[in-house]
Scaffold this active site. Structure first.
Site, PDB file in Angstrom:
ATOM      1  N   HIS A 320     -37.444 -25.259  56.995  1.00  0.00           N
ATOM      2  CA  HIS A 320     -36.976 -26.258  57.958  1.00  0.00           C
ATOM      3  C   HIS A 320     -37.937 -27.426  58.152  1.00  0.00           C
ATOM      4  O   HIS A 320     -37.751 -28.223  59.072  1.00  0.00           O
ATOM      5  CB  HIS A 320     -36.730 -25.626  59.321  1.00  0.00           C
ATOM      6  CG  HIS A 320     -35.573 -24.688  59.360  1.00  0.00           C
ATOM      7  ND1 HIS A 320     -34.297 -25.094  59.683  1.00  0.00           N
ATOM      8  CD2 HIS A 320     -35.490 -23.368  59.092  1.00  0.00           C
ATOM      9  CE1 HIS A 320     -33.484 -24.045  59.641  1.00  0.00           C
ATOM     10  NE2 HIS A 320     -34.188 -22.986  59.273  1.00  0.00           N
ATOM     11  N   LYS A 508     -34.607 -35.633  71.775  1.00  0.00           N
ATOM     12  CA  LYS A 508     -35.099 -34.667  70.789  1.00  0.00           C
ATOM     13  C   LYS A 508     -36.509 -34.287  71.198  1.00  0.00           C
ATOM     14  O   LYS A 508     -37.055 -34.893  72.127  1.00  0.00           O
ATOM     15  CB  LYS A 508     -35.101 -35.261  69.383  1.00  0.00           C
ATOM     16  CG  LYS A 508     -35.698 -36.682  69.319  1.00  0.00           C
ATOM     17  CD  LYS A 508     -35.617 -37.288  67.945  1.00  0.00           C
ATOM     18  CE  LYS A 508     -34.261 -37.825  67.583  1.00  0.00           C
ATOM     19  NZ  LYS A 508     -33.607 -37.175  66.490  1.00  0.00           N
ATOM     20  N   ARG A 509     -37.124 -33.307  70.522  1.00  0.00           N
ATOM     21  CA  ARG A 509     -38.519 -33.018  70.829  1.00  0.00           C
ATOM     22  C   ARG A 509     -39.362 -34.264  70.604  1.00  0.00           C
ATOM     23  O   ARG A 509     -39.021 -35.116  69.775  1.00  0.00           O
ATOM     24  CB  ARG A 509     -39.046 -31.881  69.929  1.00  0.00           C
ATOM     25  CG  ARG A 509     -38.811 -30.498  70.463  1.00  0.00           C
ATOM     26  CD  ARG A 509     -39.404 -30.238  71.812  1.00  0.00           C
ATOM     27  NE  ARG A 509     -40.828 -30.011  71.773  1.00  0.00           N
ATOM     28  CZ  ARG A 509     -41.407 -28.805  71.740  1.00  0.00           C
ATOM     29  NH1 ARG A 509     -40.688 -27.715  71.767  1.00  0.00           N
ATOM     30  NH2 ARG A 509     -42.719 -28.696  71.715  1.00  0.00           N
ATOM     31  N   LYS A 514     -41.146 -38.466  64.718  1.00  0.00           N
ATOM     32  CA  LYS A 514     -39.801 -38.881  65.145  1.00  0.00           C
ATOM     33  C   LYS A 514     -39.815 -40.307  65.700  1.00  0.00           C
ATOM     34  O   LYS A 514     -38.774 -40.902  65.933  1.00  0.00           O
ATOM     35  CB  LYS A 514     -39.258 -37.913  66.195  1.00  0.00           C
ATOM     36  CG  LYS A 514     -39.059 -36.492  65.657  1.00  0.00           C
ATOM     37  CD  LYS A 514     -38.530 -35.568  66.750  1.00  0.00           C
ATOM     38  CE  LYS A 514     -38.480 -34.109  66.340  1.00  0.00           C
ATOM     39  NZ  LYS A 514     -37.311 -33.739  65.549  1.00  0.00           N
ATOM     40  N   THR A 616     -30.040 -32.408  63.861  1.00  0.00           N
ATOM     41  CA  THR A 616     -28.700 -31.926  64.183  1.00  0.00           C
ATOM     42  C   THR A 616     -28.151 -32.692  65.384  1.00  0.00           C
ATOM     43  O   THR A 616     -26.927 -32.790  65.554  1.00  0.00           O
ATOM     44  CB  THR A 616     -28.706 -30.410  64.490  1.00  0.00           C
ATOM     45  OG1 THR A 616     -29.847 -30.125  65.298  1.00  0.00           O
ATOM     46  CG2 THR A 616     -28.780 -29.586  63.224  1.00  0.00           C
ATOM     47  N   LYS A 620     -24.278 -34.213  66.482  1.00  0.00           N
ATOM     48  CA  LYS A 620     -23.613 -34.069  67.788  1.00  0.00           C
ATOM     49  C   LYS A 620     -23.238 -35.443  68.334  1.00  0.00           C
ATOM     50  O   LYS A 620     -22.176 -35.632  68.918  1.00  0.00           O
ATOM     51  CB  LYS A 620     -24.537 -33.333  68.767  1.00  0.00           C
ATOM     52  CG  LYS A 620     -24.822 -31.911  68.332  1.00  0.00           C
ATOM     53  CD  LYS A 620     -26.016 -31.288  69.031  1.00  0.00           C
ATOM     54  CE  LYS A 620     -26.462 -30.060  68.240  1.00  0.00           C
ATOM     55  NZ  LYS A 620     -27.793 -29.570  68.616  1.00  0.00           N
TER      56      LYS A 620
HETATM   57  C1  NBG Z   1     -36.475 -28.405  62.413  1.00  0.00           C
HETATM   58  C2  NBG Z   1     -36.457 -29.779  61.752  1.00  0.00           C
HETATM   59  C3  NBG Z   1     -35.142 -30.493  62.003  1.00  0.00           C
HETATM   60  C4  NBG Z   1     -33.981 -29.599  61.605  1.00  0.00           C
HETATM   61  C5  NBG Z   1     -34.114 -28.260  62.302  1.00  0.00           C
HETATM   62  C6  NBG Z   1     -33.021 -27.297  61.896  1.00  0.00           C
HETATM   63  C7  NBG Z   1     -38.466 -27.007  62.723  1.00  0.00           C
HETATM   64  C8  NBG Z   1     -39.604 -26.322  62.086  1.00  0.00           C
HETATM   65  N1  NBG Z   1     -37.665 -27.711  61.949  1.00  0.00           N
HETATM   66  O1  NBG Z   1     -35.088 -31.669  61.244  1.00  0.00           O
HETATM   67  O2  NBG Z   1     -37.541 -30.533  62.231  1.00  0.00           O
HETATM   68  O3  NBG Z   1     -32.766 -30.183  61.942  1.00  0.00           O
HETATM   69  O4  NBG Z   1     -35.347 -27.659  61.994  1.00  0.00           O
HETATM   70  O5  NBG Z   1     -32.966 -27.171  60.526  1.00  0.00           O
HETATM   71  O6  NBG Z   1     -38.299 -26.900  63.923  1.00  0.00           O
END
Ligand code: NBG
Length: 774
Positions: A320, A508-509, A514, A616, A620
């Site tokens: 991920h 988002k985080r 980002k 994601t 949404k």
């Molecule tokens: C996160 C990515 C996102 C991705 C999500 C789900 C982690 C390690 N990865 O870009 O930063 O959408 O995983 O796949 O949290």
């Protein structure tokens, strides 16, 4: 059915509280209704289980240290198709379903995208009739609660179990003992039931809770500490012993339990891989590999080679992230301290891998070194996963390409077909149908309800792209959702938001890659322009942010503080306040997101190209009709291919350009600052302070680096294109119908991003599992 529900609610209420339902507090009513839904879920789960046992089919176990289910009640009621009955029964007693749902705390057992994805997949799997169970930890505290004080982030524990635990079912009989070399603990399964949308199947999410084996001095605390809190990590790797204990804890309990059950049923483990598929969600559950090996070899007398064949066939791994700081590497010394036998097995895998590649003429020495599982006394978890798993996947096409060409390139030479792509997907019924009933009902009016089972049918909407009546309705619906969010903001932030302004959303985080900072620097620039020229033509914008920063991420926390202080400064400025507003929403969560997504006009996906594995939130927002402004990164690349250039705003460097710039070594942020009066002024303002708070740490991170290279996420390199693109957006936004057309085209093409599609891809090309036959 209706009277039945009323009777059941009445009966339970009288026997548990001695009161008639109409006399209950909202909280008591919540418990009453949840109990009823739990009863239904349990009945369906029991039926599913006996059908599954009879069917003897392969099942999936989705191993993930994080799940973010959000709230349970509304979703379960929706999926069980009980909405109108429940609402009517509640109204009969003087309550509304909405007010009851609002009481529920979020189950926040995850950090962000990774955990929410896992929950979306459980929804998709149950809906598709695929027997699949999530496996994780029952943290007593979920992700920290973010509290803003003095314009800064502080963290408080999230004690969700106060009410949220009414969804947990303890399965004491299925407890396991997990053994570290210094102590043992009991793993108690606490299950959540997951219903699919109008599906017979109910699956489970098993959350293991750590309990003491005895109450001797210190034993209880040691045991409780393991499932006490979720690590607030997002794309980070902190070398903590407790984290390894957590990782081992839930995979050991899972492996022991499944191997035992399998052996009882089949009297052999030889066919284990024909009945079980494990998905390793990021490297956190990697220890399932050595743990299966250990049990098969030590407890069931398997030879290494035989055990290895079986294990290889059952495990597959999803990556991920490509951020180096997030690829887990654990010091060997931690393992020798608490898991010596696991370490022996990992060392043996490393030896075998090295033996296998040593004479391979296609690999040079550097490649061979990078593939090693053990390097300089650290264990590279991703290498162990890639070496052993029969399948490895990335989460968007660009991300998978990067994995193949960079991170795991040498492994591709070894097994060319191992790495594949499965683009992420979302539980769109939650994010569209439940979060945005106005839009969902309107879509149903236009194209019927088949899109609720098959999201690709949203494509049928495209024929209305030039229908002005339809476009006007879309605009109206968006306005209602914006008013709903404005009400929420009035309540939470005590701010009046103008629902006629454009809602520009980045939620988002918080992470430097980002680039929330790019967004903020641009707002500083707009503010400067308005001061200079108060009468300029300017469409009002509300910039909405929500983000939690990692507790020890000082720059991340400063960026949050910058947003809040900038908001305050703009509020005080007569020339800017009615044109720009910043809203920072505290304590971002799944349920907050469900209010934000339907109200967004513009979706900001502005990460440095190559860094966001997928994203994601972008999906949404798209399905709710927001238009994306983004870099060509993660699954935004796929969004742009689906909607075409006219219906998305792409800016900034492409991934190969970022790579070239980085390797050239000539990037100098000062060149941009010296060439632009606007940027120079922004850097000065950060240093001088905003709202009496200095942001010189942020200025330093750009001009000379703060624990890394100067401006390592190339904010300044992409600034000019960002600024021009945003100006174009503002112009386009004021042409309401044209914008609505883009919005419609986005909704119509969002079907590809459904979790239903994604889990079917996993089922067919990775797990090799079938639907449970009716
Ligand atoms: C996160 C990515 C996102 C991705 C999500 C789900 C982690 C390690 N990865 O870009 O930063 O959408 O995983 O796949 O949290």
């Amino acid at each position: 059915m209706k009277t039945n529900l009323i009777e059941v609610l009445e009966k339970r209420s009288l026997s548990f509280t001695g009161s008639h339902p109409s006399e209950l507090s909202k909280r008591e009513m919540y418990e009453n209704v949840s109990y009823l839904i739990m009863k239904k879920l349990t009945e369906k789960f029991d039926i599913s289980k006996s059908r599954t046992d009879d069917a003897d089919q392969k099942q999936v176990f989705y191993l993930s240290l994080e799940f973010l289910p959000g709230t349970m009640l509304g979703n379960a009621v929706y999926n069980l198709n009980l909405q109108s009955e429940i609402s009517e029964a509640l109204e009969h007693f003087g309550f509304t379903f909405e007010e009851i749902c609002q009481l529920e705390p979020d189950l926040g057992l995850g950090n962000g995208g990774l955990g929410r994805l896992a929950s979306c997949y459980l929804d998709g799997l149950a809906t598709q009739g695929i027997v699949a169970h999530g496996m994780s930890i029952c943290y007593r505290n979920g992700l920290f609660k973010q509290v803003i004080r003095n314009n800064r982030q502080f963290e408080e524990p999230d004690k969700w179990q106060n009410l949220g635990d009414c969804w947990l079912v303890n399965k004491v009989n299925e407890s396991e003992t997990v053994t570290y070399s210094d102590f043992k603990v009991i793993a108690l399964p606490r299950d959540l039931y997951i219903a699919g949308y109008r599906s017979e199947l109910v699956n489970s999410l098993r959350l293991w809770e750590s309990n003491p084996v005895s109450y001797e001095c210190g034993a209880a605390e040691r045991a409780y500490s393991i499932s006490k809190s979720l690590y607030p990590e997002d794309n980070r790797d902190e070398g903590k012993l407790l984290r390894i204990r957590q990782q081992y804890f839930f995979v050991s309990a899972t492996a022991q339990s499944l191997l035992k059950k399998h052996y009882v049923k089949y009297k052999t483990l030889d066919n284990f891989h024909e009945k079980v598929a494990f998905q390793i969600n990021d490297t956190h559950p990697t220890l399932i590999i050595p743990e299966l090996m250990r049990i098969m070899i030590d407890n069931y007398g398997y030879a290494w080679e035989n055990a290895e064949q079986i294990v290889r066939h059952c495990v597959s791994y999803t990556n991920h992230t490509v951020l180096p700081e997030a690829l887990e590497k654990w010091p060997i010394k931690f393992f020798s301290q608490i898991l010596p036998r696991t370490l022996e097995i990992i060392v043996e895998f490393d030896r075998r891998l090295k033996l296998e590649i040593i004479l391979n003429p296609n690999l040079n020495q550097e490649e061979k070194n990078s593939m090693a599982i053990i390097q300089e006394n650290t264990i590279h978890m991703a290498n162990l996963c890639v070496y052993v798993s029969h399948s490895v996947n990335g989460v968007s096409s660009l991300h998978t390409k990067i994995l193949k060409e960079n991170n795991f390139a040498p492994f591709v030479k070894l097994s060319p077909d191992k790495i594949q792509n499965v683009t992420n997907g979302i539980a769109y019924r939650r994010w569209l149908c439940q979060a945005n009933p106005l839009l969902s009902d309107f879509i149903e009016e236009l194209i019927g309800d088949t899109f609720k089972k098959d999201a690709t049918n949203l494509k049928l909407l495209e024929k209305y792209k030039d229908d002005n009546q339809v476009l006007d309705r879309l605009v109206q619906i968006k306005k209602c959702n914006k008013e709903r969010l404005a009400k929420h903001i009035l309540y939470s932030n005590n701010l009046f938001v103008n629902p006629d302004s454009m809602y520009d959303v980045q939620v988002k985080r918080l992470h430097e890659y980002k680039r929330q900072l790019l967004n903020l620097i641009h707002i500083m620039h707009l503010y400067d322009e308005l001061l200079e020229n108060p009468n300029m033509d300017f469409y009002p914008i509300t910039f909405i942010f929500a983000a939690k920063a990692y507790p020890s991420d000082t720059i991340g926390k400063s960026i949050i503080s910058l947003a809040i202080n900038l908001a305050a400064k703009i509020e005080k400025s007569p020339s800017a306040r009615n044109k720009i507003m910043i809203v920072f929403m505290e304590n971002y969560s799944v349920s907050m997101s469900e209010i934000i997504m339907p109200a967004a006009d513009l979706s900001k996906q502005i990460s440095l190209a190559g860094k966001e594995a997928s994203g994601t939130g972008n999906m949404k927002l798209m399905i709710n009709g927001a238009i994306t402004m983004g870099t060509k990164d993660g699954s935004t690349v796929e969004i742009s291919e689906l909607v075409g250039d006219d219906n998305i705003y792409i800016f900034g460097m492409r991934e190969h350009q970022v790579k070239a710039l980085k390797s050239s070594g000539v990037y100098k942020p000062w060149n941009y600052i010296n060439a632009s009066y606007a940027l120079k002024h922004i850097i000065d303002t950060l240093n001088d302070g905003i709202n009496s708070n200095s942001f010189s740490d942020i200025a330093t991170s750009i001009t000379s680096g703060y624990g890394g290279p100067a401006d390592q996420y190339y904010v300044l390199a992409d600034f000019e294109d960002y600024r021009l693109t945003h100006a174009r957006i503002m112009k386009d936004y004021s042409a309401t119908r044209k914008w609505a057309k883009k919005s419609l085209i986005n909704i119509a093409n969002s079907g590809m991003f459904s979790a239903d599609r994604a889990v079917l891809e996993y089922s067919n090309s990775i797990w090799d599992v079938q639907r449970l036959e009716d």
